[in-house]
Scaffold this active site. Structure first.
Site, PDB file in Angstrom:
ATOM      1  NE  ARG A  84      -3.592   2.412   2.659  1.00  0.00           N
ATOM      2  CZ  ARG A  84      -3.898   3.046   3.790  1.00  0.00           C
ATOM      3  NH1 ARG A  84      -3.532   2.680   5.040  1.00  0.00           N
ATOM      4  NH2 ARG A  84      -4.789   3.951   3.568  1.00  0.00           N
ATOM      5  CG  HIS A  85      -0.913   4.862  -0.523  1.00  0.00           C
ATOM      6  ND1 HIS A  85      -1.172   5.715   0.586  1.00  0.00           N
ATOM      7  CD2 HIS A  85      -2.291   4.559  -0.872  1.00  0.00           C
ATOM      8  CE1 HIS A  85      -2.400   5.519   0.788  1.00  0.00           C
ATOM      9  NE2 HIS A  85      -3.080   4.880  -0.120  1.00  0.00           N
ATOM     10  N   GLY A  86       2.327   4.971   1.037  1.00  0.00           N
ATOM     11  CA  GLY A  86       2.695   5.412   2.449  1.00  0.00           C
ATOM     12  C   GLY A  86       1.793   6.670   3.092  1.00  0.00           C
ATOM     13  N   GLY A 352       0.086  -0.169  -4.699  1.00  0.00           N
ATOM     14  CA  GLY A 352      -1.332   0.049  -4.712  1.00  0.00           C
ATOM     15  C   GLY A 352      -2.011   0.629  -3.421  1.00  0.00           C
ATOM     16  CB  ALA A 395       4.056   1.443   4.113  1.00  0.00           C
TER      17      ALA A 395
END
Ligand SMILES: *[C@@H]1O[C@H](CO)[C@@H](O)[C@H](O)[C@H]1NC(C)=O
Ligand SMILES: *[C@@H]1O[C@H](CO)[C@@H](O)[C@H](O)[C@H]1NC(C)=O
Ligand SMILES: *[C@@H]1O[C@H](CO)[C@@H](O)[C@H](O)[C@H]1NC(C)=O
Ligand SMILES: *[C@@H]1O[C@H](CO)[C@@H](O)[C@H](O)[C@H]1NC(C)=O
Length: 465
Positions: A84-86, A352, A395
């Site tokens: 996952r994005h931060g 993602g 994340a």
């Protein structure tokens, strides 16, 4: 002095600088941070460090002995990570809600507590609508640090040689926060190895990383369907949430009628974002006690359960395309090894959203409780495994590592947020790390079917006959 010696010295200095810089950051955070009591209930707005608290003291810490291949001769041959994005700013919609609560507190709160005075006189509403969910500096660091830790955990796969040789592939969702997370992950590696003479590509692929947008059946029946989340709405109108709202109103000194469920949510976000973005235990956190935090967490878990997980079959099925993509990479690596060839794609880093990871984890059977989460069973669900705070902090990552243990003995180790996990329902007699073939047998039905086009179309042709 010969150029090469000079270069070595510079790289060495760089390495020290890099290292010390991170260490200082980490120790500062570890010592000075005062963590909100409700930080472990922030759901998808939570810090990764809450899931792995040892990182608070050393953000680059890894424990390689958590990986226990059955024999010393097992080699890591392929790794796929879905990340996952931060940490990011709030979305425009949530900034609006936060602004509304702030205006109310400024104009109407009559409580006398010092933290309330602090909100009214010192705290400023610094969130603006144009922040629109962008990645923050903490989010850049989330991915840089994760890249370094994964390279320490899997040194033969996430290595300078493999990166330079083009054996590490990067795929991302087109959303700016994901692209920037991908750039940050890459920067974590290039800075670690002092690489300045080469750049590394990434591919944007929304069909894979934002499959949920492309699955018509999911969009029509769940995403775009207001009655799909009826359990969430009922819970928000129910006694547990009402009590949270009343307690917030009491703490602020405003009439109960002013604190809606949206207002309670905005207060929770303010506490969560101030902590996730700035590592600050803000006065907004004083609007909740731990019990309130647990109720707010349940409201969020309910939403994710019905919108992205076990609530509806199509939620997990929408990830069929990513599921097949994962297994085809594993198969390709397995075939390369069986035919004694070098594995051409040693590592795949896929970036993602929480909405990407959760349907996939659900399809694989993770975090399935015996009873569904509903608006009325909050009390009996206190021991549930479905907790988005643990599963999906910023994340969050699912890593699958394929091992070759010699003589055709291939093994697959899943890790969630850097912790080894077992595939649910896959009984594994000898050891934790199952045979790749057993994993494939376990998911046999999905590997044969689970066709994205078929599961996502609204009206099946066969039904028209
Ligand atoms: C590392 O992991 C092993 C196995 O889980 C555990 O026994 C050990 O205590 C851990 N070491 C550290 C420093 O956390
Ligand atoms: C992404 O990074 C670029 C530069 O690296 C920066 O200009 C841009 O503002 C960032 N975007 C977001 C959404 O964080
Ligand atoms: C979802 O709803 C919006 C607004 O109600 C509409 O514009 C859009 O076409 C819908 N999308 C689908 C795929 O049904
Ligand atoms: C919306 O969701 C409800 C509850 O699951 C369902 O009964 C209904 O058929 C859905 N509507 C559409 C258009 O799919």
């Amino acid at each position: 002095m010969p150029i090469t010696v000079l270069k070595v010295i510079i790289v060495y200095i760089n390495a020290i600088g890099f290292c010390c810089c991170f260490r200082n950051d980490a120790s500062l955070v570890g010592k000075t941070a005062d963590i909100p009591a409700i930080a472990k209930y922030f759901s998808t707005k939570g810090r990764y460090e809450e899931v792995n608290p040892y990182l608070i003291d050393d953000i680059l810490a890894v424990n390689r002995s958590i990986l226990q291949p059955p024999s010393a001769q097992c080699r890591q041959i392929h790794l796929t990570a879905v990340i996952r994005h931060g940490t990011r700013y709030p979305t425009t919609k949530n900034v609006k809600k936060m602004q509304k609560l702030y205006d109310l507190v400024k104009s109407s709160a009559a409580g006398k507590d010092s933290w309330l005075r602090e909100i009214q006189t010192q705290w400023t509403m610094w969130y603006t609508e144009d922040m629109d969910g962008r990645l923050v500096q903490k989010g850049v660091n989330d991915h840089k640090h994760l890249a370094v830790r994964l390279s320490k955990l899997f040194p033969s796969l996430i290595s300078e040689e493999k990166l330079r040789g083009g054996f590490i592939k990067f795929i991302t969702s087109s959303k700016h926060r994901c692209v920037n997370s991908t750039l940050s992950f890459k920067a974590g590696l290039t800075e670690l190895w002092g690489i300045t003479d080469q750049e590394f590509d990434h591919t944007v692929n929304d069909a894979l990383m934002r499959f949920f947008d492309k699955c018509t059946k999911f969009v029509e029946e769940v995403e775009n369907n207001s009655s799909a989340l009826v359990e969430v709405d009922k819970f928000k109108q129910g006694p547990e949430m009402r009590r949270v709202q009343e307690k917030i109103a009491d703490r602020l000194g405003v009439p109960y009628s002013l604190i809606t469920d949206d207002m309670a949510e905005a207060a929770f976000y303010l506490c969560a974002y101030e902590f996730a973005i700035n590592t600050v235990n803000s006065p907004w956190c004083r609007l909740f006690d731990e019990v309130d935090g647990q109720v707010m967490e349940y409201a969020n878990d309910l939403k994710h359960y019905w919108k992205r997980a076990y609530g509806y079959d199509i939620n997990s099925k929408s990830s069929c395309i990513l599921f097949h993509d994962l297994f085809s990479r594993l198969d390709k690596a397995a075939n390369d090894v069986r035919s004694d060839q070098q594995v051409t794609e040693a590592v795949t880093i896929q970036v993602g959203h929480a909405e990407t990871l959760l349907p996939l984890l659900t399809l694989l059977g993770f975090f399935k409780d015996n009873d569904p989460l509903t608006s009325t069973n909050y009390a009996s669900q206190t021991g549930r495994s479905f907790r988005t705070s643990d599963m999906l902090p910023y994340a969050a990552n699912l890593v699958l590592v394929l091992y070759d243990c010699g003589g055709g003995d291939l093994r697959l180790q899943p890790l969630l947020n850097e912790k080894p996990v077992a595939f649910p329902g896959l009984t594994n007699k000898k050891d934790r790390m199952p045979l790749y073939q057993d994993v494939k047998d376990h998911y046999r039905e999905l590997l044969r079917g689970c066709d994205f086009e078929t599961v996502c179309q609204l009206f099946k042709h066969t039904a028209e006959v």
